[in-house]
Every structure is written in C-alpha cells, then in structure tokens.
Enzyme design. Structure first.
Site, short mmCIF file in Angstrom:
data_model
loop_
_atom_site.label_atom_id
_atom_site.label_comp_id
_atom_site.label_asym_id
_atom_site.label_seq_id
_atom_site.Cartn_x
_atom_site.Cartn_y
_atom_site.Cartn_z
N GLY A 287 7.35 56.57 62.05
CA GLY A 287 8.28 55.48 62.37
C GLY A 287 7.80 54.62 63.52
O GLY A 287 6.79 54.91 64.16
N ASP A 288 8.51 53.55 63.76
CA ASP A 288 8.30 52.67 64.92
C ASP A 288 9.56 51.81 64.98
O ASP A 288 10.61 52.20 64.45
CB ASP A 288 7.02 51.82 64.73
CG ASP A 288 6.60 51.10 66.02
OD1 ASP A 288 6.06 51.75 66.92
OD2 ASP A 288 6.85 49.89 66.15
N GLN B 115 -3.49 52.25 69.07
CA GLN B 115 -3.25 53.58 68.50
C GLN B 115 -4.55 54.39 68.42
O GLN B 115 -4.55 55.61 68.65
CB GLN B 115 -2.66 53.40 67.10
CG GLN B 115 -2.07 54.66 66.50
CD GLN B 115 -0.66 54.95 67.01
OE1 GLN B 115 0.16 54.05 67.04
NE2 GLN B 115 -0.39 56.18 67.37
N LYS C 113 -5.15 55.74 71.88
CA LYS C 113 -4.08 56.68 72.22
C LYS C 113 -4.28 58.02 71.51
O LYS C 113 -4.19 59.08 72.11
CB LYS C 113 -2.75 56.06 71.77
CG LYS C 113 -1.53 56.92 72.04
CD LYS C 113 -0.30 56.39 71.33
CE LYS C 113 -0.13 54.90 71.59
NZ LYS C 113 1.17 54.42 71.12
N LYS D 270 -3.64 57.31 61.56
CA LYS D 270 -2.32 57.81 61.94
C LYS D 270 -1.67 56.76 62.82
O LYS D 270 -2.26 56.29 63.79
CB LYS D 270 -2.49 59.13 62.72
CG LYS D 270 -1.21 59.77 63.15
CD LYS D 270 -0.63 60.66 62.07
CE LYS D 270 0.83 60.96 62.25
NZ LYS D 270 1.74 59.91 61.70
N LYS E 241 -1.82 51.38 61.76
CA LYS E 241 -0.45 50.92 61.99
C LYS E 241 -0.03 50.08 60.78
O LYS E 241 -0.89 49.51 60.10
CB LYS E 241 -0.39 50.06 63.25
CG LYS E 241 1.00 49.91 63.82
CD LYS E 241 1.41 51.09 64.70
CE LYS E 241 2.85 50.99 65.13
NZ LYS E 241 3.20 52.01 66.14
N ASN F 268 15.01 54.66 69.72
CA ASN F 268 14.53 56.04 69.76
C ASN F 268 13.85 56.37 71.10
O ASN F 268 14.20 57.36 71.76
CB ASN F 268 13.56 56.27 68.58
CG ASN F 268 12.84 57.59 68.68
OD1 ASN F 268 11.75 57.68 69.24
ND2 ASN F 268 13.47 58.64 68.19
N SER G 226 3.61 64.28 66.23
CA SER G 226 3.35 64.05 64.81
C SER G 226 2.19 64.93 64.34
O SER G 226 2.21 65.49 63.25
CB SER G 226 3.00 62.59 64.56
OG SER G 226 4.17 61.80 64.48
P1 NDP Z 1 13.70 51.32 67.86
O1 NDP Z 1 13.78 50.39 66.72
O2 NDP Z 1 14.32 52.66 67.73
O3 NDP Z 1 14.28 50.63 69.17
C1 NDP Z 1 13.75 49.44 69.65
C2 NDP Z 1 14.65 48.96 70.79
O4 NDP Z 1 13.98 47.86 71.42
C3 NDP Z 1 15.98 48.44 70.32
O5 NDP Z 1 16.94 48.66 71.31
C4 NDP Z 1 15.70 46.96 70.13
O6 NDP Z 1 16.85 46.14 70.22
C5 NDP Z 1 14.76 46.68 71.27
N1 NDP Z 1 13.89 45.55 70.89
C6 NDP Z 1 13.11 45.42 69.80
N2 NDP Z 1 12.49 44.24 69.77
C7 NDP Z 1 12.89 43.59 70.87
C8 NDP Z 1 12.61 42.31 71.40
N3 NDP Z 1 11.79 41.45 70.77
N4 NDP Z 1 13.18 42.00 72.58
C9 NDP Z 1 14.01 42.86 73.21
N5 NDP Z 1 14.33 44.09 72.74
C10 NDP Z 1 13.77 44.44 71.59
O7 NDP Z 1 12.12 51.45 68.17
P2 NDP Z 1 11.40 52.60 69.02
O8 NDP Z 1 12.26 53.07 70.11
O9 NDP Z 1 10.82 53.57 68.07
O10 NDP Z 1 10.15 51.78 69.62
C11 NDP Z 1 10.21 51.11 70.88
C12 NDP Z 1 8.79 50.87 71.39
O11 NDP Z 1 8.12 52.12 71.55
C13 NDP Z 1 7.90 50.03 70.48
O12 NDP Z 1 7.00 49.27 71.29
C14 NDP Z 1 7.11 51.08 69.74
O13 NDP Z 1 5.88 50.58 69.23
C15 NDP Z 1 6.89 52.11 70.84
N6 NDP Z 1 6.56 53.46 70.41
C16 NDP Z 1 7.39 54.15 69.56
C17 NDP Z 1 7.08 55.44 69.19
C18 NDP Z 1 8.00 56.27 68.37
O14 NDP Z 1 7.73 57.47 68.23
N7 NDP Z 1 9.09 55.75 67.84
C19 NDP Z 1 5.80 56.07 69.61
C20 NDP Z 1 5.05 55.28 70.57
C21 NDP Z 1 5.41 54.02 70.91
P3 NDP Z 1 17.52 45.51 68.90
O15 NDP Z 1 18.27 46.61 68.26
O16 NDP Z 1 18.37 44.43 69.44
O17 NDP Z 1 16.39 44.98 68.07
#
Ligand code: NDP
Length: 449
Positions: A168-169, A114, A117, A93, A129, A244, A381
């Site tokens: 998603g991620d 993961q 976690k 997962k 992943k 997100n 999830s």
């Molecule tokens: P999104 O794609 O929805 O958002 C990511 C955000 O981070 C965007 O604002 C993006 O900006 C910014 N970002 C991405 N890459 C970079 C970078 N290299 N430098 C600076 N900013 C960056 O992703 P999520 O919100 O889903 O995920 C964010 C983090 O949370 C990740 O580490 C993910 O693995 C983790 N996570 C997510 C979960 C989920 O349920 N979605 C669960 C647990 C962890 P831009 O648009 O400019 O790329």
C-alpha cells in the site's frame, strides 16, 4: 544547491534531458548524487560501466489504461503505472498509490527512493513503485472494488512473488490490497500470498505491518535523539497527515511519553492543547473515513481546526512530516527552527524540500531522511514475505521486536557511514551512501544487464 562531482554532473544532465518536466524525479536523483561525490572520490570504479547512469534509469516502466464503471453506470478511465526500478538485490518491491496527483514522474521518484531504502533495510528486495491518478475520495465501496479489480486485471501479468511484490501507499490500505489480491488470485488461479504485502491477517498478512512505518520512524528518531542524550519523553511533537503512517507514528510517540499537539489532512490541521486524542482520530479516519475537521467539532474545548495554513507553524520539539512529498518548505523549516525544534523524522517520502533540509542541517537540527526513517514499512513487508514463504505467522511482539532491531540497524548504518565519509551526524549522506553501495556492489557483481 551542492555542486555535483564532475563525473556525476553529466549523469544528472542526462536524467533531466531524458525525463523532461519530471521535477520530483530530478529532485530525488539530485539529492542522492549530491551525496555520492565523496564515494566516487574514494571508489572511482563505481562510476565505471555507466553504473550511475544505469542506476538512474528504471529497468521497466509500465503505463496502462484502467477502465471501470461508476455507481451511475458511467464508464470512467484512469491511468495505471508500475515502475520496476531496480532488481539487483531482489524482486521489485514498493507500494501502490491512488491519488489524483499521480503521474509517471511521481512514481519514478518514489521507485528511485525505494531502491536505496530497500537496500538500506538490509533485506533482499529491489525497488519499484506503482499507482494511479484515481481519486478514491468520495467513492463508494463498490466503486473502489471495481477500480481495484480493473487495475489488477492489467497489472497482474507483471507481478509475481519472485518478480514484483506491491504493497500500500497513499490511498491504498488494507481494503484496497484485499480487493487487488483477490483479483490476482482469481486471474492466476494461485494463492500466491507472497505477491502482495500489507495483506489482512486472515489471508497471509503480518502482525505489525499496519503499524510498521509509523512505529519504525519513531524508533529511528528515538535512536537519533539518544545520540544527544535525549528522548521523546516530555517532548511536544507535530505529526502531519492523519493516514496510516501518521496514526501509528502518533501511537508510538505517545507510548514513549511524547505529546502530539497537532495532526492534519489535505484540507487543514487540528491543534489540541491537551494532546491529540488518538482514539478519536482513528475513529474519524479509519472507521468513518471523514475529514480531520471533525476532530475539533467532536472534541470541543481545547481543540481548534485551522483550514489550510501550515501545520509547521505550531511550535514543537520534534516534527514528523507523514503526509506527502514537498509538504515542508524552506519557509516551514525556518519557522520550526525559530520555534526551537530539535529533530525531524520523515515518515513520508521526500516530504522536505531540498531548501528545508539545508536549513535544518545548517541550524543543527537532527534530521532523519525518509529513505532511512520510514524503511520500517518495507522491512516489515519483507518479514511478511518471509512468513509467507515458510507458511508461518509470527506474533505481534516477535514481529515488532524484529522491526525495532532492524530500525536500530538502519540508524547505526547511516550514522557509521556518515562518520566514515567525514560528515558525522549527516543522516542524509549516510543513508544515500550506505544504500548506494549495496545496490552498486550487487550491480557490479551481476554484470552489465
Ligand atoms: P494515507 O493515504 O494513509 O494517508 C495520507 C495522509 O496524508 C492523509 O491524511 C492525506 O490527507 C494526507 N495527504 C495526502 N496527500 C496530501 C497532500 N497533497 N497535501 C496534504 N496532505 C496530503 O497514506 P500513508 O500514510 O500510507 O502515506 C503517507 C506518506 O508515507 C506517503 O508519502 C507515503 O509514500 C509514505 N510511506 C508510506 C508507507 C506505508 O507503509 N504506508 C511506507 C513508507 C512511506 P487526505 O485524506 O486529505 O488526502
């Protein structure tokens, strides 16, 4: 760097040798192994039968070609990945990431994190992943759909509700999951809702899944603050990212009486002296899919956009890194400490470098590591899988109440484990040990497989 236990050092050397150049994977493994010395001292049997070596080696790694046709009729090629890391506790997962930086080392570090976690969440799920180096930025809706369909045309044969369940991620939200689930359904001729989570509410999704990671991180930090008689009320908070996780972290913090003073995307950050207007961020990021710089332009007085630079220079009480790995460095940590931050809650996976974590801990800043603090996403999830299995759907309130109680449980498990192993208040150690013990016990019970 903390010295590794002599039984663990060879396992780490082998990880470095066998996964040359995969720095994020080395970093993630090292951080867990640094916590395990105390466990091996108490329970030497956990180092028997190459258990540590097995836990560091993914069960299966799939790498594949993803050909697709862009809007100009040109054929594009990307690379797809799925690392099925550990299924000792349940089906693999973990999310799928679309970002140009994706490579096998990044997916491996995420799959490894993961696994612990998911164990820590207390749910019956293993760790995995996936992702692709596809860059969704600037792509049309049609291109996104064709890419998702091609990606799933290969990946579908490796998935199943009892085998591997993605979500998603970064770069993968509700729209992309819809396209991937649609293609899976078409190829298999089965409406197998439990094969994907983060689905839309109309076709088997769970209420509160979209909000779960950000809300969950906020609940975790709330519990951590409460240990020192504090709360979010009246606190200034900085949340990096505007995706997100960041959006729903900001929403929950605001509902707890905190003020968000800054958020960002990969081009720069915005500071709003009056507190970030979340409705405007949602409009820009979720509806228009534009850059965060638009915020300052649309908001006007009181809001500034700073291109590049570090969002961690903005003074705050609580920092919630919610964008990506290694976004918060030692230099950033020193700045946050100097500006009087009291707590850090990692919404992203491994957003703080090892040096940054040490600086926070040495300065007595409460630090919630991602593998505990952001586990609310995957836990919800698992609730979505439960609802799918019983063909039921719960209300938002019911689901959020479960999430809140799961996060309290994770917090308490980390805190109690840290106490038990002689490091009160060390949530990194507590999370690593509590997650490890569940995976290790299950692997021992299943034999050498
Ligand atoms: P999104 O794609 O929805 O958002 C990511 C955000 O981070 C965007 O604002 C993006 O900006 C910014 N970002 C991405 N890459 C970079 C970078 N290299 N430098 C600076 N900013 C960056 O992703 P999520 O919100 O889903 O995920 C964010 C983090 O949370 C990740 O580490 C993910 O693995 C983790 N996570 C997510 C979960 C989920 O349920 N979605 C669960 C647990 C962890 P831009 O648009 O400019 O790329």
């Amino acid at each position: 760097m903390i010295q590794l236990d002599e039984k663990l050092e060879p396992a780490f050397d082998e990880v470095v040798r066998r996964n040359a150049g995969e720095l994020e994977f080395h970093q993630a493994v090292r951080e867990v192994l640094e916590s395990l010395g105390r466990v091996i001292a108490k329970r030497p049997e956990y180092a028997d039968d190459a258990l540590i070596e097995r836990i560091c080696e993914p069960e299966r790694q799939i790498i594949f070609r993803v050909p697709w046709v862009d809007d100009q009729g040109r054929v594009q090629i990307n690379r797809g990945f799925r690392v099925q890391f550990n299924s000792a506790l349940g089906p693999y997962k973990g999310g799928i990431r679309f970002h140009p930086s994706v490579n096998v080392g990044i997916i491996k570090f995420l799959g490894f994190e993961q696994t612990f976690k998911n164990a820590l969440s207390g749910m019956p799920i293993g760790g995995g992943k996936g992702g692709s180096d596809f860059n969704p930025r600037g792509r049309s809706n049609g291109e996104i759909m064709r890419f998702c369909q091609s990606f799933m045309t290969e990946l579908h044969r490796h998935l199943g509700e009892h085998t591997d369940v993605p979500a998603g991620d970064i770069g993968v939200g509700g729209r992309e999951i819809g396209y991937m689930f649609g293609q899976y359904k078409r190829l298999t001729n089965r409406f197998e809702a439990g094969v994907f989570t983060g689905k839309g509410l109309l076709y088997g999704g769970s209420c509160a899944r979209t909000e779960a990671t950000g809300y969950g991180n906020t609940y975790f930090v709330q519990s951590m603050l409460a240990m020192r008689g504090q709360s979010f009320d009246g606190k200034k908070c900085v949340v990096s990212g505007a995706g997100n996780v960041a959006i729903y972290t900001m929403e929950k913090i605001q509902s707890f009486g905190g003020t968000i003073v800054a958020c960002s995307d990969s081009n720069g950050y915005v500071v709003d002296e009056n507190g970030i207007d979340l409705a405007l961020v949602k409009e820009i990021k979720e509806v228009r899919r534009e850059r965060i710089s638009e915020y300052a332009r649309m908001k006007g007085a009181g809001a500034h956009y700073i291109e590049k630079g570090s969002i961690w220079d903005v003074p705050c009480d609580v920092a919630m890194p919610s964008a990506t790995q290694n976004e918060l460095t030692g230099r950033d940590a020193r700045m946050l400490v100097k500006n009087g931050a009291v707590a850090v809650g990692e919404g992203a996976n491994m957003p703080s470098t090892s040096e940054a974590i040490r600086i926070f801990q040495d300065a007595g800043v409460m630090f919630a590591p991602g593998k505990a603090a952001n586990a609310g996403g995957v836990a919800t999830s698992a609730l979505e899988m439960q609802q799918n299995a019983s063909r039921d759907s719960w209300t938002f309130e019911q689901t959020e109440a479960r999430l809140a109680s799961i996060m309290r449980g994770i917090h308490d498990r980390c805190a109690t484990t840290a106490d038990e192993y002689g490091a009160p208040g060390d949530y990194v150690l507590g999370a690593n040990i509590a997650g490890f013990i569940r995976v290790a016990e299950s692997m021992r019970a299943l034999g050498v497989i």
